[in-house]
Design an enzyme around this catalytic site. Structure first.
Site, PDB file in Angstrom:
ATOM      1  CG  ASP A  31      -2.054   0.868   1.159  1.00 25.40           C
ATOM      2  OD1 ASP A  31      -2.117   1.638   0.429  1.00 25.40           O
ATOM      3  OD2 ASP A  31      -2.990   1.019   2.050  1.00 25.40           O
ATOM      4  CG  ASP A  50      -7.873   4.847   1.072  1.00 27.78           C
ATOM      5  OD1 ASP A  50      -7.760   3.594   0.931  1.00 27.78           O
ATOM      6  OD2 ASP A  50      -6.878   5.646   1.880  1.00 27.78           O
TER       7      ASP A  50
END
Ligand code: NAG
Ligand code: NAG
Ligand code: NAG
Length: 949
Positions: A534, A610
């Site tokens: 990530d 996100d």
């Protein structure tokens, strides 16, 4: 701690919305402002009917370019700067692709432009040239003929002013520099401060050659170039970008005559058919921005930059599709204008050489293949990775991880992978388990693995700057960290607090990183553990736009600005390589990345970051998946349920249904959200979610076929409407439904609250069968919308007539346990009573398939009058006696369902032996005939024919 509080404070902000002010608009970045304004001046000139001609000219027509087979280099000059030399190189590649490169040559400065993007993006930095291509020059136009004769491809290069047109049989497909917006900013010296301020300036001259020349006539550059005070330094908020190289941006102009639709340029949360960013009534006002960022709570419909960047654009009309791949890793903005003469695009980039490829198509499928030939095929994932993943920030303890396994089992919902976000690691030092909460990580992984399941743990690129942490001390001591402009190691703030970043462009880091994942070094890892990369844009909390300063330095002295968009891919590559080779007998890796670039599909999956648990995000995501998919990144999904927020039961069910048709299917949620694992809900919600996940498991063979085609041909795993029906203009803008591989499955997620019906667009003259019922939507010569009942438990899933869809109806708790279960086939007949399909099977984890250890069957149903037959034959050189075929020799077909059969069968036989069947005739109420053949007694590895008479 401070960080957590900070993060919390941000999260508790009243409304969820991106902080637009954290990210630049074009006008806030000097190269974009300068180069975009060329287009405004061109338009102003047009409005006043003034000429606006490109200042760029190739060496005069008479000059013979220096040649080698398939490659021609021309001197290039600009009338604005007659003393600066550029060169333009044109390559005709074997694949029918043209490559154009331009760079400044013989520059007096010490600077060079970054020229290694191709090395990272392409399989071969110098793809093979076409030996048969030829160039002729007449009347100031050089014409390159190349590619297969029947394709009739030519490239017409007009020397003065410079213009390049790619044509097929004389029809222009793409025009470079049609609008004269092409420009390369040459390196220049930083203006000296005013003389009185300079001390000791005297005597610094070269001495000789100092005789005073007559002042050259300075061309008026203002019609083309914008004035700019920020050439050598640029401030934004509290950050100063030092820009030691000064300006080196470039501007490209591609027009697509006759094409009203362009697709691609991921990653943006925009419609798939890219709307205009300029021109009257434009849909967006900012260009599509390619600048990988960690964007918090992004907007569901915007041209703002997201996490990944693939500078690939497809232009499409019903006669042809062409592609432009712009090999640039620096910040890039693209304007799209829709005009009566087709789409016109304007690309501006901050640094690097000009290096673009023109992919000739002519069909979307050809573009997929051409792109895969250049950048390599997608990785064939391990089979488990195509099943369901359960994630959350965070499963906080070892006990909790085990509890998740048990709870899924209790409610009979399958699960393959349980994920650990950042909290598993002591102080977010990835690799170091928090032993208080995870006292025995190996035992935990073994327990999960004993159920046929896997785990994924996060390993982010920020490295905690702490002397007791080996990743830090190793990388510091080996001098492989990214540096600041002043040459010292860069540090910044991330989850780990004060952190450093390894420079994965530095080959010195590669072997070391691989070693970090060996079981001998990472003692708390097992072969059931896979990785999540990530924050690899990279995300730097205290950096400009939440990323790294552009004047940071990578190996070779390159600035971060040169390579920013490639950065995430370098990390992804190294991690997946490490996971592949950690076992002596190499296994397929699974590494999820957030950031990506052209070529990242070689390394694994991505997700779209996100997202918010809202209807507009759910609705907008389908187009993002499709846009990523046509640029190779089709192992893609979103956080099911939305990362932020607490979705209603209804939206969660709809998201699971959508998730079951995302190539990458993972539920994930922010630490502040309410727990929402499927087992936590009461019936009927839990049942609806269970049905969606189980449907994914049943259809895994169909997904595996699609992943195999992606890895073999470069096809996307999911196909947008226009690529499936390239001639149906009514479908070009359709981006809310899609096809799974070549299976004929047409899926449309339900993305509106309270929807009880959903319309699906059908393009062709074939019947479409409802996957869940006997309903059939008859063939029709005209494209049409059909309405499907979609109460909460249901959604549109149709099978296009002409396809055979394989599935496994028995679902086990993990997909890895299903490898010897029998198959079912749905045979959806086309108008003529025929259908085709395939079945690709291998061990799902190793590389044996590369040396022939797989089973690949072609399935074919043929109708003859009122009789029919279903046959399975091997494809290509698939050897019948390979190791995998032997291993699954006992696996059979337990059920065949034929939809739309016209006869009234009296017998079903296999090799003369009768098989049990049931037949239901079609009815006028819109139900198709259904022939169910039970246990025909055939094995998937064998050749066989089922006869229906
Ligand atoms: C990049 O440019 C340098 C010289 O500036 C050259 O030596 C090198 O071969 C080039 N690399 C590529 C991949 O073209
Ligand atoms: C990926 O890593 C390999 C070495 O493991 C290297 O040869 C290759 O150039 C790398 N490519 C990218 C894009 O990082
Ligand atoms: C199908 O529905 C869409 C959305 O309402 C509409 O734009 C389109 O024109 C319809 N197509 C046909 C062929 O009816």
């Amino acid at each position: 701690m401070r960080l957590t509080l900070l993060a919390l404070a941000v999260l508790l902000a009243p409304a969820l919305a991106v902080k637009k002010q954290d990210f630049k608009e074009c006008a806030q970045t000097s190269f974009c402002r300068r180069l975009r304004s060329i287009a405004s001046r061109s338009e102003a000139a047009a409005a006043e009917q003034r000429a606006f001609e490109s200042p760029y000219t190739l060496g005069s027509g008479a000059q013979t370019p220096s040649t080698s087979a398939g490659s021609w280099t021309f001197p290039l000059t600009s009338s604005l700067y007659p003393d600066i030399s550029f060169s333009l190189r044109v390559d005709a590649l074997e694949a029918g692709v043209v490559r154009v490169r331009a760079d400044e040559v013989g520059s007096a400065t010490k600077w060079r432009r970054y020229n290694e993007t191709a090395r990272w993006a392409l399989l071969e930095a110098e793809p093979a040239l076409s030996a048969s291509a030829s160039l002729t020059t007449a009347d100031g136009v050089s014409t390159v003929s190349y590619g297969a004769k029947e394709d009739g491809l030519t490239l017409e290069i007009t020397h003065s002013p410079l213009k390049i047109v790619q044509k097929r049989h004389g029809t222009p497909l793409v025009v470079f520099n049609e609008r004269s917006l092409f420009h390369v900013e040459h390196f220049r010296s930083k203006p000296e401060p005013a003389p009185e301020a300079v001390e000791g300036a005297e005597g610094e001259g070269e001495g000789e050659g100092q005789k005073v020349l007559a002042a050259p006539e300075t061309p008026d550059r203002s019609w083309f170039e914008a004035e700019d005070n920020d050439l050598f330094e640029e401030r934004w908020k509290q950050w100063t970008d030092s820009k030691p190289k000064g300006p080196e941006g470039f501007s490209l102009d591609f027009s697509f005559p006759g094409s009203d639709h362009v697709f691609g340029l991921p990653e943006h949360a925009s419609p798939l058919s890219l709307p205009s960013t300029v021109g009257e009534g434009s849909y967006y006002t900012e260009p599509y921005r390619l600048w990988n960022v960690d964007i918090f709570e992004y907007v569901a419909d915007s041209s703002m930059a997201l996490y990944g960047a693939v500078p690939l654009l497809h232009a499409h009309n019903k006669d042809s599709s062409v592609g432009v791949l712009n090999l640039v890793g620096s910040e890039t903005w693209v304007d799209v204008a829709h005009t009566d003469a087709g789409v016109k695009t304007h690309w501006v980039s901050e640094s690097g050489i000009v290096d673009f490829l023109l992919l000739p198509g002519p069909r979307p499928t050809d573009l997929f293949k051409q792109y895969a030939e250049l950048t390599g095929p997608a990785q064939m994932p391990p089979q488990f990775a195509t099943a369901y993943h359960q994630c959350r920030w965070n499963y906080n303890t070892q006990a909790e991880v085990i509890e998740v396994q048990d709870k899924f089992d209790e409610v009979d919902i399958p699960l393959d992978v349980t994920w650990l976000d950042i909290e598993y690691a002591e102080e977010h030092r990835y690799f170091d388990w928090d032993k208080k909460n995870f006292p025995d990580p190996v035992k935990m992984q073994d327990e999960v693995a004993s159920k046929g399941r896997k785990m994924v743990a996060i390993v982010d690129p920020h490295v905690k700057k702490q002397d007791s942490f080996r990743i830090y001390t190793d990388s510091r001591d080996q001098d492989i960290l990214i540096k600041k402009a002043d040459g010292n190691n860069f540090d910044g703030w991330c989850w780990t607090g004060s952190s450093v970043w390894v420079d994965f462009f530095n080959p010195k880091s590669w072997e070391w990183w691989t070693r970090m994942f060996t079981f001998g070094v990472w003692k708390d890892s097992t072969k059931a553990l896979f990785i999540w990369n990530d924050m690899n844009e990279p995300s730097v909390f205290d950096g400009p736009e939440i990323t790294m300063p552009k004047d940071n330095i990578h190996v070779g002295g390159w600035e971060h600005r040169d390579v920013h968009n490639i950065n995430g891919m370098m990390f992804h590559n190294q991690t997946q390589h490490a996971i592949t080779v950690r076992e002596a007998d190499a296994k397929r890796p699974f590494v999820l990345s957030r950031s990506f670039f052209a070529g990242s599909h070689r390394y694994g999956a991505i997700w779209i970051g996100d997202n918010l648990g809202t209807w507009d995000h759910l609705a907008g995501e389908t187009a993002v998946f499709l846009s990523n998919s046509i640029a190779g990144m089709s192992f893609v999904g979103s956080d099911v349920g939305g990362f932020f927020g607490n979705p209603s039961h209804e939206i969660l069910v709809r998201w699971y249904q959508a998730g079951a048709f995302m190539p990458f299917f993972r539920a994930h949620a922010h630490i502040d959200t309410k727990r929402r694992e499927p087992y936590l809900f009461d019936e009927p919600i839990r049942g609806y979610i269970r049905d969606a996940i189980r449907l994914r498991y049943q259809l895994l063979p169909t997904w595996y076929n699609a992943f195999h085609d992606a890895a073999t041909h470069g096809y996307p795993v999911i196909w947008p409407q226009y690529a499936y029906f390239p001639e149906d203009e009514g479908g070009f803008a359709v981006d809310d439904q899609y096809y799974v591989g070549d299976s004929g499955l047409l899926f449309k997620p339900v993305v509106t609250e309270g929807a009880t019906t959903t319309d699906v667009y059908l393009a062709d003259n074939q019947p479409y069968y409802d996957y869940f019922s006997d309903r059939v939507f008859p063939a029709s010569a005209k494209p049409r919308n059909v309405t499907i009942d979609t109460p909460l438990e249901s959604f549109p899933l149709l099978v296009q007539g002409g396809h055979i869809v394989p599935s496994r109806q028995r679902v086990r708790r993990a997909s890895t346990l299903m490898w010897q279960d029998p198959f079912s086939l749905v045979v959806a007949l086309d108008r003529d009573g025929n259908a085709q399909g395939q079945l690709y099977l291998d061990d799902g984890e190793g590389y044996g398939f590369e040396s022939g250890e797989y089973v690949h069957r072609a399935l074919s149903f043929k109708s003859k009058g009122y009789a029919g037959s279903l046959a399975s034959t091997k494809t290509g050189d698939n050897a019948a006696d390979n190791a995998w075929a032997k291993k699954i020799a006992h696996v059979g077909v337990e059920r065949v369902v034929v939809l739309g059969f016209r006869g009234l069968p009296s017998s079903v036989t296999v090799g003369g032996k009768e098989a049990e069947f049931e037949f239901k005739v079609a009815n006028k109420g819109g139900e198709s005939s259904v022939l169910v053949i039970k246990n025909p007694g055939v094995k998937v590895v064998d050749d066989w024919v089922i006869e229906i008479a």
